[in-house]
Design a protein around this motif. Structure first.
Motif, PDB file in Angstrom:
ATOM      1  N   UNK A  12      46.318  43.999  39.134  1.00  0.00           N
ATOM      2  CA  UNK A  12      45.359  43.197  38.380  1.00  0.00           C
ATOM      3  C   UNK A  12      45.907  42.896  36.987  1.00  0.00           C
ATOM      4  N   UNK A  13      45.828  41.613  36.610  1.00  0.00           N
ATOM      5  CA  UNK A  13      46.450  41.216  35.348  1.00  0.00           C
ATOM      6  C   UNK A  13      45.522  40.565  34.351  1.00  0.00           C
ATOM      7  N   UNK A  14      44.228  40.535  34.670  1.00  0.00           N
ATOM      8  CA  UNK A  14      43.293  39.877  33.763  1.00  0.00           C
ATOM      9  C   UNK A  14      42.947  40.795  32.591  1.00  0.00           C
ATOM     10  N   UNK A  15      42.652  40.204  31.454  1.00  0.00           N
ATOM     11  CA  UNK A  15      42.197  40.942  30.273  1.00  0.00           C
ATOM     12  C   UNK A  15      40.718  40.620  30.046  1.00  0.00           C
ATOM     13  N   UNK A  16      39.834  41.632  29.861  1.00  0.00           N
ATOM     14  CA  UNK A  16      40.134  43.065  29.849  1.00  0.00           C
ATOM     15  C   UNK A  16      40.539  43.556  31.235  1.00  0.00           C
ATOM     16  N   UNK A  17      41.277  44.683  31.303  1.00  0.00           N
ATOM     17  CA  UNK A  17      41.786  45.177  32.581  1.00  0.00           C
ATOM     18  C   UNK A  17      40.665  45.528  33.553  1.00  0.00           C
ATOM     19  N   UNK A  18      40.923  45.272  34.819  1.00  0.00           N
ATOM     20  CA  UNK A  18      39.992  45.643  35.887  1.00  0.00           C
ATOM     21  C   UNK A  18      40.686  46.668  36.776  1.00  0.00           C
ATOM     22  N   UNK A  19      40.045  47.804  37.014  1.00  0.00           N
ATOM     23  CA  UNK A  19      40.671  48.912  37.725  1.00  0.00           C
ATOM     24  C   UNK A  19      40.447  48.867  39.233  1.00  0.00           C
ATOM     25  N   UNK A  20      39.719  47.873  39.719  1.00  0.00           N
ATOM     26  CA  UNK A  20      39.411  47.831  41.144  1.00  0.00           C
ATOM     27  C   UNK A  20      40.622  47.428  41.986  1.00  0.00           C
TER      28      UNK A  20
ATOM     29  N   UNK B 110      49.424  50.917  36.519  1.00  0.00           N
ATOM     30  CA  UNK B 110      49.012  52.080  35.722  1.00  0.00           C
ATOM     31  C   UNK B 110      47.516  52.089  35.467  1.00  0.00           C
ATOM     32  N   UNK B 111      46.826  50.992  35.785  1.00  0.00           N
ATOM     33  CA  UNK B 111      45.390  50.915  35.503  1.00  0.00           C
ATOM     34  C   UNK B 111      44.530  50.974  36.763  1.00  0.00           C
ATOM     35  N   UNK B 112      45.117  50.733  37.921  1.00  0.00           N
ATOM     36  CA  UNK B 112      44.341  50.732  39.161  1.00  0.00           C
ATOM     37  C   UNK B 112      43.649  52.082  39.356  1.00  0.00           C
ATOM     38  N   UNK B 113      42.476  52.072  39.959  1.00  0.00           N
ATOM     39  CA  UNK B 113      41.717  53.315  40.134  1.00  0.00           C
ATOM     40  C   UNK B 113      42.397  54.286  41.089  1.00  0.00           C
ATOM     41  N   UNK B 114      43.333  53.793  41.898  1.00  0.00           N
ATOM     42  CA  UNK B 114      44.143  54.660  42.753  1.00  0.00           C
ATOM     43  C   UNK B 114      45.548  54.764  42.174  1.00  0.00           C
TER      44      UNK B 114
ATOM     45  N   UNK C  47      26.686  42.616  30.749  1.00  0.00           N
ATOM     46  CA  UNK C  47      28.057  42.930  31.164  1.00  0.00           C
ATOM     47  C   UNK C  47      28.411  42.055  32.364  1.00  0.00           C
ATOM     48  N   UNK C  48      29.562  41.382  32.306  1.00  0.00           N
ATOM     49  CA  UNK C  48      29.909  40.455  33.384  1.00  0.00           C
ATOM     50  C   UNK C  48      30.906  41.029  34.393  1.00  0.00           C
ATOM     51  N   UNK C  49      31.267  42.317  34.256  1.00  0.00           N
ATOM     52  CA  UNK C  49      32.134  42.951  35.264  1.00  0.00           C
ATOM     53  C   UNK C  49      31.595  44.340  35.609  1.00  0.00           C
ATOM     54  N   UNK C  50      30.322  44.386  35.943  1.00  0.00           N
ATOM     55  CA  UNK C  50      29.628  45.655  36.178  1.00  0.00           C
ATOM     56  C   UNK C  50      30.276  46.548  37.241  1.00  0.00           C
ATOM     57  N   UNK C  51      30.727  46.014  38.388  1.00  0.00           N
ATOM     58  CA  UNK C  51      31.310  46.906  39.400  1.00  0.00           C
ATOM     59  C   UNK C  51      32.526  47.679  38.906  1.00  0.00           C
ATOM     60  N   UNK C  52      33.178  47.183  37.855  1.00  0.00           N
ATOM     61  CA  UNK C  52      34.333  47.874  37.310  1.00  0.00           C
ATOM     62  C   UNK C  52      34.010  49.235  36.712  1.00  0.00           C
TER      63      UNK C  52
END
Length: 403
Positions: free
Chosen positions: A11-19, A45-49, A343-348
């Motif tokens: 994932x490369x969007x800012x702010x980072x998304x860990x999904x 390095x940011x992914x949740x896994x 918040x527009x990215x709640x599942x994160x």
């Protein structure tokens, strides 16, 4: 089946998304289920896994995804990361003329990419196949409760991302929420988001009442009502409501939203809104909302249908206050003002739980279409562009794309 490689992009969007579109266990299970299928996962390095979680399941971690025919992501892929002649799956946010992503779609066309948008994937009966809507509803409703407790200093909840997972978030609600008085909660929508909201209210044993009772009666317990589009849009000449009529001739309709919503202490939105439709709350109606204390605007259509939603907020800082008369922004939980969550990215906030839920749907409903048979052409119908041009269902974007 023939050999096929599927990539999972970082994932490369800012702010980072860990999904992630798949968990490591789901990748491994799919490789066992389809012997010709191999996953390539771009390290992150940011992914949740963690990278080694994939490796321990026998999944290849590799920076170069060029060997993959199909590439899955979650949020918009940065333009420079789009690979020529590949089939990408992600939420592109382009099919509703989203101006900020027009360059992304232009690049996808130029690079001969088949871009399948998760949001456009539907079953033959029109129901969406994929989405993080349930988690948006769950976390948005949780934050609505957190806002009420903080505003009234009656209870405290941690931020959802501070919970160890969904079950822990549920325990936080059950152990801590105490409104201190009977209140009324108004929720909108009937889709996945609204179902997530209702799941939280059910967890708290909050009773549902009809809209008329909600507006007219006083209750000795906290209650909620759940209305959808047909309940708060009315034809000017009292003709029967249909969504197609509202979309085709929005000027013939008016919003009756305030008639019920002004009686709410908390509003939690889970509706779909088209910018061509009448505003839910007209500017002149905003003074009717003296009772409203918390607006959890999960739908997050900025300053359009609901004037109190001034801007998006973030998971780290989810709340701000608004003076309902002047629409002046104030610090969160100020006296005499309305607290907004947008918040527009709640599942994160719960990336592992959300990813596992999402990946399960892809594995069940999309992978077989890719690897076996898609007689109904569900993937093709959801592909915004391919072969260097807009796909047939999305030709309406051509003039906008050419600007």
């Amino acid at each position: 089946m023939t050999s096929i490689k599927i990539g999972i992009i970082r994932e490369g969007k800012t702010p980072p998304d860990r999904r992630s579109p798949f968990s490591p266990q789901q990748c491994a299970q799919l490789q066992r289920q389809y012997p010709g299928l191999k996953f390539i996962v771009q390290p992150s390095e940011i992914r949740c896994y963690k990278n080694n979680e994939f490796e321990s399941e026998g999944i290849l971690i590799q920076e170069d995804l060029s060997a993959a025919e199909i590439i899955f992501g979650v949020k918009e892929v940065p333009i420079e990361k789009l690979l020529y002649n590949k089939h990408f799956f992600f939420f592109s946010h382009t099919h509703k003329f989203q101006e900020y992503n027009r360059p992304l779609l232009q690049a996808a066309v130029k690079k001969q990419i088949q871009l399948t948008d998760y949001e456009c994937l539907t079953f033959e009966d029109g129901r969406r196949i994929l989405g993080f809507g349930r988690f948006a509803g769950l976390i948005g409703a949780y934050l609505a409760m957190k806002a009420w407790g903080a505003k009234h200093q009656t209870f405290q909840l941690p931020l959802p991302q501070e919970c160890s997972g969904l079950e822990n978030m549920f325990h936080q609600l059950k152990d801590n929420v105490n409104f201190g008085q009977p209140i009324k909660i108004y929720i909108t929508g009937r889709g996945r988001v609204a179902k997530g909201i209702r799941e939280i209210l059910s967890l708290l044993n909050i009773a549902e009442v009809d809209a008329k009772s909600f507006a007219e009666k006083t209750f000795e317990e906290t209650v909620f009502t759940n209305l959808d589009t047909n309940a708060y849009y009315q034809h000017q000449e009292a003709q029967p409501f249909t969504t197609s009529a509202l979309t085709k001739n929005p000027e013939q309709f008016r919003s009756t939203f305030t008639e019920v919503a002004q009686h709410a202490d908390i509003i939690i939105t889970g509706h779909f809104y088209d910018s061509k439709w009448p505003k839910l709350i007209e500017q002149a109606q905003r003074t009717a909302y003296q009772r409203l204390k918390v607006l959890a605007d999960i739908s997050c259509d900025i300053a359009d249908p609901i004037p109190f939603t001034l801007r998006p907020s973030t998971l780290a800082d989810p709340f701000y206050d608004v003076d309902p008369e002047s629409l002046e922004e104030k610090p969160a939980f100020s006296a005499g003002s309305l607290t907004v969550m947008a918040v527009d990215n709640l599942p994160g906030a719960l990336p592992k739980d959300a990813s596992e839920d999402f990946g399960k749907s892809i594995a069940t409903d999309i992978i077989p279409l890719l690897l076996k048979s898609d007689e109904a052409r569900l993937i093709d119908k959801a592909s915004i562009c391919k072969d260097g041009k807009l796909n047939a269902p999305f030709q309406y974007l051509q003039g906008w794309l050419n600007k």
